[in-house]
Scaffold this active site. Sequence first.
Site, PDB file in Angstrom:
ATOM      1  N   HIS A  57     -57.358 -12.514  55.640  1.00  0.00           N
ATOM      2  CA  HIS A  57     -56.753 -11.268  56.127  1.00  0.00           C
ATOM      3  C   HIS A  57     -56.487 -11.410  57.625  1.00  0.00           C
ATOM      4  O   HIS A  57     -57.054 -12.281  58.293  1.00  0.00           O
ATOM      5  CB  HIS A  57     -57.685 -10.096  55.871  1.00  0.00           C
ATOM      6  N   GLU A  59     -57.368  -9.668  60.287  1.00  0.00           N
ATOM      7  CA  GLU A  59     -58.520  -9.544  61.169  1.00  0.00           C
ATOM      8  C   GLU A  59     -59.415 -10.786  61.077  1.00  0.00           C
ATOM      9  O   GLU A  59     -59.919 -11.268  62.093  1.00  0.00           O
ATOM     10  CB  GLU A  59     -59.337  -8.297  60.810  1.00  0.00           C
ATOM     11  N   SER A  82     -55.301  -0.185  58.933  1.00  0.00           N
ATOM     12  CA  SER A  82     -56.704   0.181  58.792  1.00  0.00           C
ATOM     13  C   SER A  82     -57.438  -0.920  58.032  1.00  0.00           C
ATOM     14  O   SER A  82     -56.966  -1.396  56.998  1.00  0.00           O
ATOM     15  CB  SER A  82     -56.805   1.506  58.028  1.00  0.00           C
ATOM     16  N   CYS A  84     -59.727  -3.216  55.645  1.00  0.00           N
ATOM     17  CA  CYS A  84     -60.291  -3.131  54.298  1.00  0.00           C
ATOM     18  C   CYS A  84     -61.818  -3.244  54.411  1.00  0.00           C
ATOM     19  O   CYS A  84     -62.364  -3.426  55.498  1.00  0.00           O
ATOM     20  CB  CYS A  84     -59.732  -4.252  53.419  1.00  0.00           C
ATOM     21  N   CYS A  87     -62.956  -6.667  56.027  1.00  0.00           N
ATOM     22  CA  CYS A  87     -62.737  -6.722  57.469  1.00  0.00           C
ATOM     23  C   CYS A  87     -63.630  -5.729  58.205  1.00  0.00           C
ATOM     24  O   CYS A  87     -64.115  -6.006  59.303  1.00  0.00           O
ATOM     25  CB  CYS A  87     -61.255  -6.513  57.780  1.00  0.00           C
TER      26      CYS A  87
END
Length: 151
Positions: A57, A59, A82, A84, A87
């Site tokens: 992902h 992040e 935002s 998950c 993360c």
Amino acid sequence: MGDDLRLDRELMALALAQARLSLEAGGVPVGAVLAAGREVLAAGHNERVKSGDPVAHGEIACLRNAGRRSSYAGTTLYTTLSPCQMCTGAILLFQIPRVVVGEARTFAGDLDFLRDRGVEIVLLDDPECVAAMQEFQARYPEVWSEDIGGR
């Protein structure tokens, strides 16, 4: 516009540029930047499609690019979407004190969960971040569903 908000928007623009790299590759357009004040420590974007790595992902890629750090005190993680649950867990594990989120319309995540654990959350509700996710969802609905859209 205050200096903090101006800096947050400047660094979010860098995260959005990262997100667009993912979109160009047919991936989820989530980009992230880790910064200490004005100093950019790392950047990354979602690489799940490109690398076939299910945990890549935006992040996580950014944190991986930052390398080992003894402390994340004084840092801010900028993310276009935002976070998950995975993360969010990384944010808490590394004790990142501040997260600036581009948007939480296309995926709400659980920002209150982070707030309740002492993380300062700034939600920009940036229309360009929303537009990138909407474009992605329209172009690649199967990838969206595979990642977080079906939840």
